[in-house]
Design a protein around this motif. Structure first.
Motif, PDB file in Angstrom:
ATOM      1  N   CYS A   1      49.055  32.326  38.079  1.00 35.46           N
ATOM      2  CA  CYS A   1      48.916  32.356  39.534  1.00 35.46           C
ATOM      3  C   CYS A   1      47.485  32.108  39.996  1.00 35.46           C
ATOM      4  CB  CYS A   1      49.397  33.700  40.078  1.00 35.46           C
ATOM      5  SG  CYS A   1      51.135  34.030  39.747  1.00 35.46           S
ATOM      6  N   ARG A   2      46.559  31.843  39.083  1.00 36.09           N
ATOM      7  CA  ARG A   2      45.171  31.587  39.454  1.00 36.09           C
ATOM      8  C   ARG A   2      44.530  30.728  38.372  1.00 36.09           C
ATOM      9  NH1 ARG A   2      43.543  35.951  41.433  1.00 36.09           N
ATOM     10  NH2 ARG A   2      45.477  37.103  41.212  1.00 36.09           N
ATOM     11  N   ASN A   3      43.396  30.106  38.696  1.00 35.98           N
ATOM     12  CA  ASN A   3      42.716  29.247  37.740  1.00 35.98           C
ATOM     13  C   ASN A   3      41.700  29.989  36.892  1.00 35.98           C
ATOM     14  OD1 ASN A   3      40.892  29.749  39.752  1.00 35.98           O
ATOM     15  ND2 ASN A   3      40.673  27.626  40.406  1.00 35.98           N
ATOM     16  N   ALA A   4      41.487  31.264  37.122  1.00 34.24           N
ATOM     17  CA  ALA A   4      40.564  32.079  36.320  1.00 34.24           C
ATOM     18  C   ALA A   4      41.352  32.917  35.325  1.00 34.24           C
ATOM     19  CB  ALA A   4      39.733  32.985  37.225  1.00 34.24           C
ATOM     20  N   ASN A   5      40.689  33.323  34.254  1.00 36.14           N
ATOM     21  CA  ASN A   5      41.306  34.203  33.267  1.00 36.14           C
ATOM     22  C   ASN A   5      41.260  35.649  33.753  1.00 36.14           C
ATOM     23  OD1 ASN A   5      41.683  31.997  31.554  1.00 36.14           O
ATOM     24  ND2 ASN A   5      39.669  32.269  30.622  1.00 36.14           N
TER      25      ASN A   5
ATOM     26  N   ASN B   1      36.350  30.629  33.189  1.00 32.08           N
ATOM     27  CA  ASN B   1      37.056  29.339  33.228  1.00 32.08           C
ATOM     28  C   ASN B   1      36.423  28.409  34.257  1.00 32.08           C
ATOM     29  OD1 ASN B   1      38.933  27.491  32.381  1.00 32.08           O
ATOM     30  ND2 ASN B   1      40.613  28.319  33.588  1.00 32.08           N
ATOM     31  N   GLU B   2      35.114  28.277  34.197  1.00 30.30           N
ATOM     32  CA  GLU B   2      34.390  27.466  35.166  1.00 30.30           C
ATOM     33  C   GLU B   2      34.620  25.966  34.980  1.00 30.30           C
ATOM     34  OE1 GLU B   2      30.253  28.118  34.745  1.00 30.30           O
ATOM     35  OE2 GLU B   2      30.216  27.732  32.579  1.00 30.30           O
ATOM     36  N   LEU B   3      35.130  25.548  33.829  1.00 34.47           N
ATOM     37  CA  LEU B   3      35.377  24.129  33.571  1.00 34.47           C
ATOM     38  C   LEU B   3      36.830  23.734  33.817  1.00 34.47           C
ATOM     39  CD1 LEU B   3      33.325  23.694  30.274  1.00 34.47           C
ATOM     40  CD2 LEU B   3      32.583  23.308  32.623  1.00 34.47           C
ATOM     41  N   SER B   4      37.543  24.511  34.608  1.00 39.05           N
ATOM     42  CA  SER B   4      38.956  24.216  34.846  1.00 39.05           C
ATOM     43  C   SER B   4      39.147  22.916  35.622  1.00 39.05           C
ATOM     44  CB  SER B   4      39.602  25.370  35.612  1.00 39.05           C
ATOM     45  OG  SER B   4      38.968  25.562  36.866  1.00 39.05           O
ATOM     46  N   PHE B   5      38.168  22.539  36.447  1.00 41.72           N
ATOM     47  CA  PHE B   5      38.315  21.329  37.254  1.00 41.72           C
ATOM     48  C   PHE B   5      38.121  20.057  36.434  1.00 41.72           C
ATOM     49  CE2 PHE B   5      33.833  22.204  37.116  1.00 41.72           C
ATOM     50  CZ  PHE B   5      33.220  20.967  37.132  1.00 41.72           C
ATOM     51  N   LEU B   6      37.665  20.159  35.194  1.00 45.78           N
ATOM     52  CA  LEU B   6      37.442  18.980  34.365  1.00 45.78           C
ATOM     53  C   LEU B   6      38.699  18.499  33.650  1.00 45.78           C
ATOM     54  CD1 LEU B   6      34.003  19.835  32.720  1.00 45.78           C
ATOM     55  CD2 LEU B   6      34.457  18.318  34.641  1.00 45.78           C
ATOM     56  N   PHE B   7      39.774  19.259  33.711  1.00 44.71           N
ATOM     57  CA  PHE B   7      41.008  18.891  33.028  1.00 44.71           C
ATOM     58  C   PHE B   7      41.962  18.253  34.029  1.00 44.71           C
ATOM     59  CE2 PHE B   7      39.107  22.339  30.662  1.00 44.71           C
ATOM     60  CZ  PHE B   7      39.173  21.868  29.360  1.00 44.71           C
ATOM     61  N   PRO B   8      42.097  16.909  34.011  1.00 43.17           N
ATOM     62  CA  PRO B   8      42.966  16.246  34.986  1.00 43.17           C
ATOM     63  C   PRO B   8      44.444  16.416  34.622  1.00 43.17           C
ATOM     64  CG  PRO B   8      42.051  14.634  33.492  1.00 43.17           C
ATOM     65  CD  PRO B   8      41.437  15.952  33.111  1.00 43.17           C
TER      66      PRO B   8
ATOM     67  N   ALA C   1      37.612  32.671  42.721  1.00 39.46           N
ATOM     68  CA  ALA C   1      38.133  31.503  42.020  1.00 39.46           C
ATOM     69  C   ALA C   1      37.339  31.248  40.748  1.00 39.46           C
ATOM     70  CB  ALA C   1      38.097  30.272  42.935  1.00 39.46           C
ATOM     71  N   ALA C   2      37.894  30.409  39.875  1.00 43.92           N
ATOM     72  CA  ALA C   2      37.264  30.128  38.581  1.00 43.92           C
ATOM     73  C   ALA C   2      35.919  29.451  38.771  1.00 43.92           C
ATOM     74  CB  ALA C   2      38.182  29.242  37.745  1.00 43.92           C
ATOM     75  N   GLY C   3      34.894  29.976  38.101  1.00 44.14           N
ATOM     76  CA  GLY C   3      33.565  29.393  38.137  1.00 44.14           C
ATOM     77  C   GLY C   3      32.754  29.707  39.373  1.00 44.14           C
ATOM     78  N   THR C   4      33.299  30.456  40.327  1.00 41.79           N
ATOM     79  CA  THR C   4      32.564  30.769  41.550  1.00 41.79           C
ATOM     80  C   THR C   4      31.712  32.025  41.346  1.00 41.79           C
ATOM     81  OG1 THR C   4      34.442  32.032  42.410  1.00 41.79           O
ATOM     82  CG2 THR C   4      34.274  29.708  43.038  1.00 41.79           C
ATOM     83  N   PHE C   5      30.704  32.140  42.190  1.00 40.30           N
ATOM     84  CA  PHE C   5      29.810  33.292  42.135  1.00 40.30           C
ATOM     85  C   PHE C   5      29.030  33.350  43.434  1.00 40.30           C
ATOM     86  CE2 PHE C   5      27.535  29.679  40.482  1.00 40.30           C
ATOM     87  CZ  PHE C   5      26.306  29.749  41.121  1.00 40.30           C
ATOM     88  N   SER C   6      28.390  34.455  43.663  1.00 38.38           N
ATOM     89  CA  SER C   6      27.470  34.636  44.774  1.00 38.38           C
ATOM     90  C   SER C   6      26.177  35.220  44.224  1.00 38.38           C
ATOM     91  CB  SER C   6      28.054  35.570  45.844  1.00 38.38           C
ATOM     92  OG  SER C   6      29.229  35.021  46.403  1.00 38.38           O
ATOM     93  N   ARG C   7      25.101  34.958  44.932  1.00 39.78           N
ATOM     94  CA  ARG C   7      23.788  35.447  44.482  1.00 39.78           C
ATOM     95  C   ARG C   7      23.220  36.398  45.523  1.00 39.78           C
ATOM     96  NH1 ARG C   7      18.354  33.719  44.549  1.00 39.78           N
ATOM     97  NH2 ARG C   7      18.944  32.033  45.971  1.00 39.78           N
ATOM     98  N   LEU C   8      22.790  37.547  45.066  1.00 34.75           N
ATOM     99  CA  LEU C   8      22.192  38.545  45.952  1.00 34.75           C
ATOM    100  C   LEU C   8      20.748  38.146  46.231  1.00 34.75           C
ATOM    101  CD1 LEU C   8      22.520  41.248  47.419  1.00 34.75           C
ATOM    102  CD2 LEU C   8      21.806  42.388  45.319  1.00 34.75           C
ATOM    103  N   THR C   9      20.469  37.727  47.475  1.00 30.54           N
ATOM    104  CA  THR C   9      19.145  37.212  47.824  1.00 30.54           C
ATOM    105  C   THR C   9      18.246  38.278  48.440  1.00 30.54           C
ATOM    106  OG1 THR C   9      20.034  36.462  49.946  1.00 30.54           O
ATOM    107  CG2 THR C   9      20.000  34.871  48.124  1.00 30.54           C
TER     108      THR C   9
END
Length: 265
Positions: free
Chosen positions: A82-86, A194-201, A154-162
């Motif tokens: 149900c999601r692209n992340a592990n 799973n940050e490289l999920s978008f590379l698999f067509p 989502a897979a490979g996403t992140f936020s940075r505390l500035t």
């Protein structure tokens, strides 16, 4: 499985968990069925086009509200349909229960994860933003205090505390957008796996049908009664209209919110 106290050694449990198979879901009670909406609302009208079909799957209940002080160990890192992340299954030492969380990068089987105000800023730990160092990468962020996490999931996403103060914090999303949050909001350290999920067509059209995606027909391939781009000898160009005749050029991408001025100023 009997309840494990924090005084017992963890090394023997880590060696046992390394042999667990990852393909099958570990938690049978955390699986629930999903009713397919196929892009329709409660009255049966299509609100989202090009949806329908899809492979039958069961939803894994994820714990997005890790507010209580707890300590657990990673049992498995599994695939979630149900999601692209592990996802990772955690065994809680204090309550003696299992639950699922989003698996960040570099989280492996046998690692100990903590949550709550007593947690340290390590990968997989969930703690208030006020205790996270500035510049850290975080995910699974709650937009408000005592609310479920909704940001950077989502897979490979992140936020940075500035930036960070006693009451507020400023984060920068992976899209570049900046948001102000309360320093009491909880977040998890690390980047979603799973940050490289978008590379698999997709290898064939049937894979899109498995993912509940129906084909989209071009407007120039239709008849004039079906689409403004349809008909004619050859392809039409320069119209730029939707199926309902609305122009797609020079449109507003974002709404501008007007700030009401204070009449007392």
């Amino acid at each position: 499985m009997k309840k494990i106290t924090s005084n017992e050694p963890i090394k023997m449990l880590q060696q046992h968990l390394a042999k667990i198979h990852e393909k099958r879901p570990l938690l049978k009670k955390g699986l629930t069925g999903i009713q397919k909406s196929t892009g329709r609302n409660n009255s049966g009208k299509i609100t989202i086009r090009h949806k329908g079909g899809g492979h039958k799957k069961r939803y894994r209940t994820i714990n997005f509200l890790r507010t209580q002080n707890s300590e657990g160990i990673v049992c498995t890192i599994e695939y979630d349909p149900c999601r692209n992340a592990n996802i990772a299954s955690i065994y809680d030492f204090e309550e003696g229960k299992f639950y699922y969380i989003l698996a960040p990068e570099k989280l492996s089987i046998g690692d100990v994860v903590k949550s709550g105000r007593k947690a340290e800023p390590k990968i997989g730990h969930s703690l208030p933003i006020s205790k996270i160092p500035v510049g850290s990468y975080i995910h699974n962020i709650a937009p408000k205090k005592e609310k479920k996490a909704q940001i950077s999931r989502a897979a490979g996403t992140f936020s940075r505390l500035t930036e960070k103060t006693l009451n507020y914090a400023k984060i920068e999303l992976s899209s570049g957008k900046q948001r102000f949050l309360s320093a009491k909001c909880l977040a998890t350290i690390g980047i979603v796996s799973n940050e490289l999920s978008f590379l698999f067509p997709l290898k064939k059209a049937g894979q899109s049908r498995w993912l509940n995606k129906r084909p989209s027909v071009r407007g120039v391939a239709m008849n004039p009664v079906d689409h403004p781009h349809g008909g004619g000898e050859g392809k039409k160009s320069g119209k730029g209209k939707t199926l309902w005749g609305k122009s797609t050029k020079n449109g507003k991408i974002r709404k501008k919110f007007l700030v009401k001025k204070n009449p007392n100023d």
